[in-house]
Design an enzyme around this catalytic site. Structure first.
Site, PDB file in Angstrom:
ATOM      1  N   GLY A  25       0.837  -1.208   0.000  1.00  0.00           N
ATOM      2  CA  GLY A  25       0.000   0.000   0.000  1.00  0.00           C
ATOM      3  C   GLY A  25       0.865   1.249   0.000  1.00  0.00           C
ATOM      4  N   ARG A  77       1.115  -5.182  -5.290  1.00  0.00           N
ATOM      5  CA  ARG A  77       1.224  -6.336  -4.385  1.00  0.00           C
ATOM      6  C   ARG A  77       1.413  -7.546  -5.312  1.00  0.00           C
ATOM      7  NH1 ARG A  77      -0.657  -4.118   0.530  1.00  0.00           N
ATOM      8  NH2 ARG A  77      -2.473  -2.762   0.404  1.00  0.00           N
ATOM      9  N   ASP A 132       4.972  -4.632   6.220  1.00  0.00           N
ATOM     10  CA  ASP A 132       5.479  -5.961   6.592  1.00  0.00           C
ATOM     11  C   ASP A 132       5.481  -6.953   5.425  1.00  0.00           C
ATOM     12  OD1 ASP A 132       2.764  -6.151   6.658  1.00  0.00           O
ATOM     13  OD2 ASP A 132       2.620  -7.030   8.654  1.00  0.00           O
ATOM     14  N   THR A 172       4.037   2.799   5.720  1.00  0.00           N
ATOM     15  CA  THR A 172       2.648   2.327   5.725  1.00  0.00           C
ATOM     16  C   THR A 172       1.862   3.245   6.651  1.00  0.00           C
ATOM     17  OG1 THR A 172       1.135   0.633   6.568  1.00  0.00           O
ATOM     18  CG2 THR A 172       3.366   0.534   7.409  1.00  0.00           C
ATOM     19  N   ASP A 180      -0.441   2.354   8.454  1.00  0.00           N
ATOM     20  CA  ASP A 180      -0.949   1.592   9.607  1.00  0.00           C
ATOM     21  C   ASP A 180      -0.095   1.708  10.876  1.00  0.00           C
ATOM     22  OD1 ASP A 180      -2.800   0.720   7.766  1.00  0.00           O
ATOM     23  OD2 ASP A 180      -1.794  -1.176   7.377  1.00  0.00           O
ATOM     24  N   ASP A 235       2.163  -0.229  11.948  1.00  0.00           N
ATOM     25  CA  ASP A 235       2.086  -1.517  12.643  1.00  0.00           C
ATOM     26  C   ASP A 235       3.403  -2.295  12.673  1.00  0.00           C
ATOM     27  OD1 ASP A 235       2.129  -1.957   9.930  1.00  0.00           O
ATOM     28  OD2 ASP A 235       0.513  -3.423   9.900  1.00  0.00           O
ATOM     29  N   ARG A 282      -5.710  -1.841   9.021  1.00  0.00           N
ATOM     30  CA  ARG A 282      -5.650  -3.310   8.901  1.00  0.00           C
ATOM     31  C   ARG A 282      -5.970  -3.967  10.241  1.00  0.00           C
ATOM     32  NH1 ARG A 282      -3.717  -6.143   4.401  1.00  0.00           N
ATOM     33  NH2 ARG A 282      -2.619  -4.366   3.548  1.00  0.00           N
TER      34      ARG A 282
HETATM   35  O1  F6P Z   1      -1.728  -1.251   4.717  1.00  0.00           O
HETATM   36  C1  F6P Z   1      -2.311  -0.069   4.289  1.00  0.00           C
HETATM   37  C2  F6P Z   1      -3.778  -0.252   4.036  1.00  0.00           C
HETATM   38  O2  F6P Z   1      -4.329   0.954   3.593  1.00  0.00           O
HETATM   39  C3  F6P Z   1      -4.591  -0.817   5.205  1.00  0.00           C
HETATM   40  O3  F6P Z   1      -4.898   0.166   6.152  1.00  0.00           O
HETATM   41  C4  F6P Z   1      -5.770  -1.398   4.500  1.00  0.00           C
HETATM   42  O4  F6P Z   1      -6.330  -2.447   5.261  1.00  0.00           O
HETATM   43  C5  F6P Z   1      -5.182  -1.923   3.219  1.00  0.00           C
HETATM   44  O5  F6P Z   1      -3.964  -1.230   3.016  1.00  0.00           O
HETATM   45  C6  F6P Z   1      -6.056  -1.761   2.007  1.00  0.00           C
HETATM   46  O6  F6P Z   1      -5.419  -2.391   0.942  1.00  0.00           O
HETATM   47  P1  F6P Z   1      -5.830  -2.167  -0.586  1.00  0.00           P
HETATM   48  O7  F6P Z   1      -5.400  -0.789  -0.988  1.00  0.00           O
HETATM   49  O8  F6P Z   1      -5.109  -3.231  -1.314  1.00  0.00           O
HETATM   50  O9  F6P Z   1      -7.326  -2.285  -0.636  1.00  0.00           O
END
Ligand code: F6P
Length: 348
Positions: A35, A96, A127, A150, A152, A154, A196
């Protein structure tokens, strides 16, 4: 005082010369993966400029590991990163990559790096990015260094990840606006924020916006206590109620189910839901994120030059520290429990 400063300058110059003399890294690849997060561009800029400063070639790898598998590379010079410090997203793009999860995909990526003559990688991401980097290193003994990026926050081994501060400010600004309409209509809002599996954004944005209740995955408040808390809040005569819900919270499964539950079990509540979503990932990075990214990028390059590998650049009590990547991916950083207590006290 001047004498001290001059001495310090001399010492740091000496240390620098030692690093440069011992450096065997001639070409560094940099990528962003997973992300995107505000501050990633500032980190790329910092890596590119630090490489230019130390006369190391820098290769930008586009679309994260996917671009590495496909050999989507471009040489980055100091000028290539002009005017990106203030931009959200990542100009190297992100992905990803499913293929990088396979041994075959990683071998293709390795072959491209060898062909290009890349000696080491700077990985900017969360991570998932670090897990990929760790496995890549184990398989090919390829030096990697991580910069945590990120929203998050985390990652273990750092107090802050890039993008978290900006995302918090974005969330608080949005919640302030929701508060205006909520209090005009005397409504209860469930506001969902990202994060997340962790509650850092919810907890901090909740305290920062004066939310009446905060639901985080780390603490299951339970539906009964939530109802009690809402009733209590109403008795105080408040004209609006905001319940901030982390996307990973399990109390009511999701914000829409929470709304239905409250409507069924509490009379007289006009309830609305707002999911902030990906807007939290966008926008110009805050000054905090830009400065942190700038510091981390330089530290990453200098650490590679000093022979460090398979570590992440973290910030602990505002000091940059190296933390083993394999430990960084072992779990999630903990929320500040004291902040939960503060929130309870302030919402009497
Ligand atoms: O890890 C960053 C994040 O924005 C999280 O907060 C969220 O759960 C996830 O990525 C969303 O992923 P995507 O953009 O693939 O929907």
């Amino acid at each position: 005082m001047f004498k001290y400063l001059r001495l310090r300058y001399k010492f740091s110059n000496f240390a620098l010369e030692l690093i440069i003399m011992g450096n065997t890294i001639k070409k560094v690849g940099v990528l962003t993966s997973g992300g995107d997060a505000p501050g990633m561009n500032a980190a790329i800029r910092s890596v590119v400029r630090a490489c230019a400063f130390y006369k190391i070639e820098c290769i930008g790898i586009f679309r994260g590991y996917q671009g590495m598998i496909e050999g989507d590379f471009k040489t980055l010079k100091s000028k290539s990163v002009n005017y990106i410090i203030n931009k959200g997203g990542t100009f190297l793009k992100s992905a990803r990559s499913k293929k990088f999860r396979t041994k075959e995909g990683r071998k293709m990526a390795y072959d491209h790096l060898v062909k290009e003559g890349v000696d080491a990688l700077v990985l900017i991401g969360g991570d998932g990015t670090f897990t990929g980097g760790m496995i890549f290193n184990q398989e090919f003994n390829f030096p990697v260094i991580g910069i945590p990026g990120t929203i998050d926050n985390d990652i273990l081994g750092t107090n802050f990840t890039l993008g978290y501060d900006t995302a918090l400010n974005t969330a608080v600004e949005a919640i302030d606006k929701i508060r205006d309409t909520a209090s005009s209509h005397k409504r209860l809002f469930f506001v969902e924020v990202m994060g997340r599996d962790v509650g850092h954004i919810a907890l901090n944005a909740g305290v920062g916006s004066g939310a009446e209740e905060i639901l985080v995955p780390e603490e299951n408040l339970g539906l009964d206590r939530l109802l009690e808390s809402l009733q209590k809040s109403r008795k105080t005569g408040k004209s609006s109620t905001i319940v901030l819900v982390a996307e990973g919270d399990k109390t009511g499964n999701n914000v829409f189910e929470l709304r239905d539950y409250v409507e069924e079990n509490l009379e007289g509540y006009d309830v609305r839901v707002s999911v902030l979503g990906h807007m939290q990932r966008g926008g110009a990075p805050s000054c905090f994120d830009r400065v942190l990214a700038s510091r981390m990028g330089v530290k990453a390059v200098e650490s590679l030059m000093a022979g460090k590998k398979n570590v992440m650049v973290g910030t602990i009590n505002n000091k940059l520290e190296l933390y083993p990547i394999e430990k960084a991916v072992k779990g999630h950083s903990k929320i500040d429990e004291e902040l939960l207590r503060v929130s309870d006290i302030l919402n009497i």
